[in-house]
Design a protein around this motif. Structure first.
Motif, short mmCIF file in Angstrom:
data_model
loop_
_atom_site.label_atom_id
_atom_site.label_comp_id
_atom_site.label_asym_id
_atom_site.label_seq_id
_atom_site.Cartn_x
_atom_site.Cartn_y
_atom_site.Cartn_z
N VAL A 1 0.88 -1.17 0.00
CA VAL A 1 0.00 0.00 0.00
C VAL A 1 0.92 1.22 0.00
O VAL A 1 1.92 1.25 0.73
N THR A 2 0.60 2.20 -0.86
CA THR A 2 1.54 3.31 -1.04
C THR A 2 0.81 4.65 -1.02
O THR A 2 -0.40 4.72 -1.18
N GLU A 3 1.62 5.70 -0.83
CA GLU A 3 1.10 7.06 -1.03
C GLU A 3 2.05 7.77 -1.99
O GLU A 3 3.26 7.56 -1.94
N VAL A 4 1.49 8.62 -2.83
CA VAL A 4 2.33 9.30 -3.82
C VAL A 4 2.98 10.53 -3.20
O VAL A 4 2.32 11.37 -2.60
N ILE A 5 4.30 10.60 -3.33
CA ILE A 5 5.03 11.78 -2.84
C ILE A 5 5.95 12.29 -3.95
O ILE A 5 6.16 11.61 -4.96
N GLU A 6 6.49 13.49 -3.75
CA GLU A 6 7.46 14.02 -4.70
C GLU A 6 8.83 13.76 -4.11
O GLU A 6 9.08 14.11 -2.95
N ASP A 7 9.72 13.13 -4.86
CA ASP A 7 11.04 12.82 -4.29
C ASP A 7 12.00 14.00 -4.50
O ASP A 7 11.63 15.04 -5.05
N ALA A 8 13.25 13.83 -4.05
CA ALA A 8 14.21 14.93 -4.06
C ALA A 8 14.47 15.45 -5.48
O ALA A 8 14.77 16.63 -5.68
N GLN A 9 14.35 14.59 -6.47
CA GLN A 9 14.60 15.02 -7.86
C GLN A 9 13.35 15.61 -8.53
O GLN A 9 13.38 15.93 -9.70
N GLY A 10 12.26 15.70 -7.76
CA GLY A 10 11.04 16.26 -8.35
C GLY A 10 10.20 15.22 -9.07
O GLY A 10 9.22 15.56 -9.73
N ASN A 11 10.57 13.93 -8.98
CA ASN A 11 9.74 12.88 -9.58
C ASN A 11 8.63 12.49 -8.62
O ASN A 11 8.82 12.53 -7.41
N LEU A 12 7.48 12.12 -9.18
CA LEU A 12 6.44 11.56 -8.33
C LEU A 12 6.71 10.07 -8.16
O LEU A 12 6.92 9.36 -9.15
N VAL A 13 6.73 9.62 -6.93
CA VAL A 13 6.98 8.20 -6.67
C VAL A 13 5.98 7.70 -5.62
O VAL A 13 5.42 8.48 -4.86
N SER A 14 5.80 6.37 -5.61
CA SER A 14 4.91 5.80 -4.60
C SER A 14 5.74 5.35 -3.40
O SER A 14 6.71 4.61 -3.53
N LYS A 15 5.34 5.86 -2.23
CA LYS A 15 6.08 5.57 -0.99
C LYS A 15 5.32 4.48 -0.22
O LYS A 15 4.11 4.59 -0.04
N VAL A 16 6.04 3.45 0.22
CA VAL A 16 5.37 2.37 0.94
C VAL A 16 4.81 2.84 2.27
O VAL A 16 5.51 3.50 3.03
N VAL A 17 3.55 2.51 2.53
CA VAL A 17 3.04 2.76 3.88
C VAL A 17 2.67 1.46 4.57
O VAL A 17 2.53 1.41 5.78
N LYS A 18 2.52 0.39 3.80
CA LYS A 18 2.16 -0.88 4.41
C LYS A 18 2.56 -2.01 3.46
O LYS A 18 2.38 -1.89 2.25
N VAL A 19 3.13 -3.08 4.02
CA VAL A 19 3.49 -4.24 3.20
C VAL A 19 2.63 -5.41 3.65
O VAL A 19 2.53 -5.68 4.84
N VAL A 20 1.99 -6.08 2.70
CA VAL A 20 1.17 -7.24 3.04
C VAL A 20 1.81 -8.46 2.38
O VAL A 20 1.99 -8.48 1.16
N GLU A 21 2.19 -9.44 3.21
CA GLU A 21 2.89 -10.60 2.64
C GLU A 21 1.94 -11.77 2.42
O GLU A 21 0.86 -11.83 3.01
N ASN A 22 2.41 -12.68 1.58
CA ASN A 22 1.66 -13.92 1.31
C ASN A 22 0.20 -13.69 0.93
O ASN A 22 -0.71 -14.24 1.52
#
Lengths: 416, 354
Positions: free
Chosen positions: A367-388
């Motif tokens: 599960v991710t949220e979209v943020i702007e990274d240091a280079q100005g790219n939009l990236v998805s940041k992990v907020v939760k990992v669900v395994e299996n």
């Protein structure tokens, strides 16, 4: 006479060498959506495939790999045409196909008619492909659309406090599957999906749909991809839309986040879920991102590999690993290949993947949220990992079957 | 000469001309149209009673679909008008028209990327695509005058070649021409959607860029009308439509006229590409989509008639938008259904004289 004999022997030996060489080659057919709405998805998928090829140095199971690529356009008939050409005309040894959901169902049906051939799904994610009437010669190393939404409903209900959603999605099996996954979890907690809008794949003018979006919801769920996603966002921005966004797996993906123009800015802060997350710390993922960035010049790739690149990379890796394990032995109707692949556990960049009894992937979801990274790219940041995450989303099989199959209206939004 | 002024403008040689004459001749049709317009105005302006909302959904949805249909019709008009102009004068079926549209869009995208000037991109697209049109006319069509089948096949072939060339240069990616700052975002229209219980009035917000583009296409349509009806070149074009040989015999350089009209029609398609690239997007495949759209539009409106193109574009635009809101499953069918109905009951097109 002597000369002729000599020439004949020379020719014969040449032919022998040629035959021996031919036997040392393995022909692999690949399809990708290199035209139409999902062009960028297909292109990045092929980048992932290329990465796997380079890693194996174009050799697997002791044989040189010869690759035949055929383009499709997300329609089931284009996919069937493509795989039919690969199997019947190009006489490939293995097929890696297709990219898009409804293509997958069609290729699975075709696989039933070609029991001698083995098909490894490239990236398609409709649930039915492996859940209904699965073909014994069809393997899928990526999760389906519903699995890719695992954790999303819970996160937006409990962490974001959303109670009411409306969904907009392309009118085909993959997006039905995505909304299915969302609904089972979100509605199960008590959330409501008040309206579901379906638009044809390849819609250009979304203005009327945008006007029809309800105001009395906490967020809008967008299950669009490729050109459709960019068109929608552009027109949504022009209409002054400012609802909170929840995104599907190919909506919040580098194929859209890396698009040109300002439209994507709308996605800043959007919550989504997918089989990949751009900023995952895991060393396998970081190594893969580095390999991707090193392999292609910046203007020929995205800031980070998309879900499609990862799926193609994983599918190809699974095929090449299996070929290595069996020394390229495809005799006896691919018997060894299939047995070995079914038992394989793939240590993929996006977490370990294994197959269930239907040859469907069980893997990790983000599960991710979209943020702007240091280079100005939009990236998805992990907020939760669900395994299996398995295909029944952790439910017992009979309970899951009772939900019915994904469609425009199914599943109903209620507590199960 | 029953068709004086004929094909291009659809005016007929009957004794009473103009709208009043038409009303005299077809009182029933005029009444129906007046009623429909009144109903539409009421639907847009009135505060909707609850009964109506139950049938048609919220007023915002209806009014937006109406406006979207009209603005989309504006885009279709821009593309189709060049197509129909070329056909009306030269009987050239140019099936590479969609390629000209897409080419114009790509050129504009490249221009905007390089200079950041949105308005300049219109000029660039118009001029360069007009040159392509000119070359097409001089190098291709002039050699096969009157051979319609050959023209059709050659232009299909050319459209495939153009599509591949554009794929080569611009790739399979989709592009969007960025909207300039002063056009971005919505505008508050004076159309009242709802009056809340506390007396607050809710107005319809609508994308500024769509309104501006629609106004621009209306202006272009009016200018075209003036050019064809009030200028000397326009007179020559009308004369050429009626009787080419006679016009040539009276000393008019008819080939030059043809080349100019062809270039102009192509330029319009190029400009439409900028419009389409701004509020939709550009990608391979858009060429055939817009060729198909302009074919449907001119078949509905009447081949060679510019008012017909306007009416056809409006109908198709509205059908697509209302379809996508009220019956999304069958939205694609609607425009073709209109075409089928027109072909069945008025095969020459709605506003054609022939």
């Amino acid at each position: 006479m002597k000369k002729m004999l000599l020439a004949a022997t020379a020719l014969a030996s040449l032919a022998l060498v040629a035959a021996a060489e031919a036997a040392e080659k393995l022909k692999i057919g690949v399809t990708a959506t290199l035209e139409g709405t999902y062009t960028v998805l297909g292109e990045d998928g092929m980048r992932g495939f290329e990465l796997a090829l380079r890693k194996w140095n174009r050799k697997a199971g002791g044989k040189d790999l010869e690759i035949v690529v055929v383009s499709t356009d997300t329609t089931p008939d284009s996919a069937v045409r493509a795989v039919r050409k690969l199997v019947e005309q190009d006489k490939v040894d293995l097929v890696i196909s297709p990219l898009s959901g409804s293509e997958g169902i069609a290729v699975r049906d075709y696989a039933h008619t070609q029991p001698q051939m083995t098909f490894v799904n490239a990236a398609s994610g409709a649930m039915e492909t492996t859940f209904v009437n699965p073909a014994p010669n069809f393997f899928r190393w990526n999760m389906d659309g519903a699995q890719w939404q695992a954790g999303l409903g819970d996160y937006i209900y409990n962490n974001k406090g959303y109670r009411k959603l409306a969904t907009v999605g392309e009118d085909y099996s993959f997006v039905y599957t995505q909304v299915f996954g969302l609904a089972v979890e979100f509605c199960g907690l008590g959330g409501q999906i008040t309206q579901r809008f379906w638009v044809p794949l390849g819609t250009k003018d979304f203005a009327s749909i945008i006007a029809a979006l309800p105001d009395d919801v906490d967020a809008i769920y967008l299950g669009l991809g490729g050109a459709d996603a960019v068109n929608f966002l552009n027109q949504y921005a022009q209409a002054g839309g400012n609802a909170k966004i929840v995104g599907g797996s190919i909506m919040v993906d580098q194929t859209v986040l890396s698009s040109k123009g300002r439209a994507k800015e709308i996605l800043k802060g959007a919550v989504a879920a997918s089989g990949v997350a751009d900023t995952w710390e895991d060393p396998r993922w970081q190594a893969f991102v580095k390999a991707y960035r090193d392999a292609f010049p910046p203007d020929k790739r995205f800031a980070s590999p998309s879900l499609l690149a990862v799926n193609y990379y994983n599918s190809a890796s699974a095929v090449f690993t299996t070929l290595d394990l069996i020394n390229g032995d495809l005799s006896d109707g691919h018997k060894k290949f299939r047995e070995t692949m079914a038992k394989l556990e793939l240590d993929a960049p996006n977490g370990k993947i294994r197959l269930d009894q239907n040859r469907q992937a069980i893997g990790t979801n983000f599960v991710t949220e979209v943020i702007e990274d240091a280079q100005g790219n939009l990236v998805s940041k992990v907020v939760k990992v669900v395994e299996n995450v398995n295909q029944t989303l952790g439910l017992p099989l009979d309970k899951f079957k009772a939900l019915g199959l994904p469609s425009r209206t199914n599943p109903e939004c209620k507590k199960y | 000469m029953a068709e004086t002024g004929g094909q291009v403008w659809g005016g007929s040689g009957e004794p009473t001309r103009g709208p009043l004459g038409w009303i005299e001749r077809r009182p029933l049709a005029a009444l129906l149209i007046a009623l429909a317009v009144a109903l539409l105005l009421w639907l847009v302006l009135a505060d909707w009673p609850e009964e109506l909302e139950r049938w048609l959904g919220r007023k915002r949805v209806f009014v937006s679909a109406l406006l979207n249909g009209i603005t989309l019709g504006g885009l279709y008009f821009l593309v189709a008008t060049g197509f129909t102009l070329i056909f009306g004068l030269m009987r050239n079926v140019n099936l590479a028209h969609g390629s000209l549209y897409l080419f114009g869009g790509y050129l504009a995208y490249t221009t905007v990327q390089a200079t950041g000037l949105w308005l300049l991109s219109y000029l660039v697209a118009f001029v360069l695509v007009a040159i392509v049109g000119l070359l097409l006319q001089v190098l291709v069509f002039r050699h096969m005058e009157g051979q319609e089948l050959r023209q059709t096949l050659v232009t299909i072939g050319l459209s495939i070649v153009f599509a591949d060339l554009m794929l080569w240069v611009w790739g399979g990616d989709f592009y969007q021409i960025p909207t300039p700052e002063w056009l971005a975002g919505p505008i508050d229209t004076p159309i009242v959607l709802d009056v809340r219980s506390n007396g607050e009035v809710v107005y319809l917000r609508y994308p500024r860029v769509r309104l501006v583009i629609f106004l621009a296409s209306v202006v272009i349509g009016v200018l075209l009308w003036l050019a064809i009806n009030k200028t000397k070149v326009g007179m020559l074009i009308r004369a050429g439509v009626d009787d080419r040989e006679m016009l040539a015999a009276s000393g008019v350089p008819i080939q030059l006229l043809f080349a100019l009209v062809f270039a102009f029609g192509a330029g319009l398609a190029g400009m439409a590409g900028v419009v389409g690239g701004t509020f939709q997007s550009l990608s391979p495949g858009e060429d055939t989509r817009f060729l198909l759209a302009s074919l449907v539009v001119v078949i509905v409106g009447g081949l060679g008639s510019i008012p017909g193109a306007a009416l056809g574009a409006l109908l198709i635009g509205l059908a697509e938008q209302f379809g996508s809101v009220y019956l999304p499953t069958y939205a694609i069918v609607f425009s073709f259904l209109i075409m089928v109905l027109v072909l069945a009951f008025r095969p020459q097109g709605l506003l054609s004289v022939r």
